[in-house]
Design an enzyme around this catalytic site. Structure first.
Site, mmCIF file in Angstrom:
data_model
loop_
_atom_site.group_PDB
_atom_site.id
_atom_site.type_symbol
_atom_site.label_atom_id
_atom_site.label_comp_id
_atom_site.label_asym_id
_atom_site.label_seq_id
_atom_site.Cartn_x
_atom_site.Cartn_y
_atom_site.Cartn_z
ATOM 1 N N LYS A 10 0.856 -1.185 0.000
ATOM 2 C CA LYS A 10 0.000 0.000 0.000
ATOM 3 C C LYS A 10 0.889 1.232 0.000
ATOM 4 O O LYS A 10 2.075 1.192 0.343
ATOM 5 C CB LYS A 10 -0.930 0.021 1.215
ATOM 6 C CG LYS A 10 -0.211 0.033 2.583
ATOM 7 C CD LYS A 10 0.244 1.386 3.056
ATOM 8 C CE LYS A 10 0.945 1.298 4.411
ATOM 9 N NZ LYS A 10 1.582 2.575 4.822
ATOM 10 N N ASP A 142 -2.391 -0.683 10.990
ATOM 11 C CA ASP A 142 -2.638 -0.683 9.540
ATOM 12 C C ASP A 142 -3.440 -1.897 9.071
ATOM 13 O O ASP A 142 -3.993 -1.899 7.972
ATOM 14 C CB ASP A 142 -1.318 -0.669 8.765
ATOM 15 C CG ASP A 142 -0.722 0.717 8.654
ATOM 16 O OD1 ASP A 142 -1.406 1.693 9.023
ATOM 17 O OD2 ASP A 142 0.434 0.821 8.205
#
Length: 291
Positions: A10, A142
């Protein structure tokens, strides 16, 4: 049948610190974008009761890896909530590591999310994705976004998610061959005033920024020079609290042109953003259920 599962990278298109809790956790607002690039995990369940990790990166075997932590947490919580008797649940997990450690691309969090989702399915524990996301906060902030699998605005300490659709772009990702650990950046990060929390509409219509970028550039001249160089050609920032720098392009050809200009002492790759996690797309393709 044995499958190999994506564990995608990401980038944080923006990252703002909006406050600090009494326990030291930072409140954030961030735009979390998946890339069509990452690690892969081959996961073979068994009834031996042990979780074994195999990888060519020996440094990952000498620590409490997020993959092992995630698998053990899943077993523990399934037993606690009466979902399954898990004492004999085991797995062999083979990690093909492509995401650099300390890069800000979310490799450890992504590995944990893939482990939780796949073993939840293979062991037939039947936690929902939202339940897995809640459990995962015990490992890292996360991870919930990786589990839910959409481009998303992340708030709180990572537990508040607002999925969005965003035009998919091409990205040149550059790793300067030096890792930056999140705990080191947070411990050295100092601000006179937190960024004011803003509405999602305002965030998406404003120029993107990363509140940690000045701290990273002050500590690493190489990264500062890299951002300055890439910014001549395209919007460029660090991602997360790591060392990778990304530059955004509308097409692959433009990204390839700038890739050819990179200095010799860095690594880089070109990839496209995706609104749905490659892991979720793999589940749909294989006609498997998350729960």
């Amino acid at each position: 049948m044995i499958h190999t599962w994506p564990s995608p990278a990401k980038i944080n298109l923006f990252l703002y610190v909006t406050g600090v809790r009494s326990d030291g956790y930072h409140y954030i607002q961030s735009l979390f974008q998946f890339l069509n690039y990452g690690d892969t995990l081959k996961i073979i369940p068994n009834k031996k009761g042990t979780i074994e990790l195999f990888t060519g990166n020996n440094s990952l075997l000498n620590i409490k890896n997020s993959i092992i932590t995630a698998a053990e947490l899943l077993k523990e919580k399934a037993l606690y909530y009466g979902r399954k008797k898990t004492s004999n649940f085991g797995a062999k997990i083979f990690l093909n590591k492509k995401i650099p450690i300390g890069s800000g691309l979310g490799g450890g969090s992504s590995n944990a999310a893939t482990t939780l989702i796949v073993l939840n399915s293979l062991w037939k524990i039947k936690f929902t994705l939202k339940e897995l996301a809640t459990l995962s906060l015990k490992i890292g902030s996360d991870i919930p976004a990786f589990i839910m699998g959409n481009t998303t605005i992340v708030e709180g300490i990572g537990e508040i998610l607002h999925p969005i659709n965003r035009q998919e772009k091409w990205y040149l990702i550059v790793y300067p061959n030096l890792p930056i650990l999140t705990k080191d950046i947070f411990s050295s990060y100092s601000i006179k005033k937190n960024t004011t929390k803003k509405s999602i509409d305002f965030l998406l219509s404003s120029q993107f920024y990363n509140d940690f970028e000045n701290t990273v550039k002050k500590k690493n001249k190489k990264i500062k020079k890299l951002i300055s160089m890439l910014s001549l050609y395209a919007p460029s920032r660090i991602t997360g609290t790591g060392s990778c720098v990304f530059a955004e392009f509308n097409d692959e050809k433009s990204a390839q042109k700038i890739y050819s200009l990179l200095p010799y002492n860095v690594q880089g790759f070109i990839t496209k953003s995706v609104n749905i996690s490659p892991l979720h797309r793999a589940f749909y393709k294989k006609n498997m259920q998350f729960f």
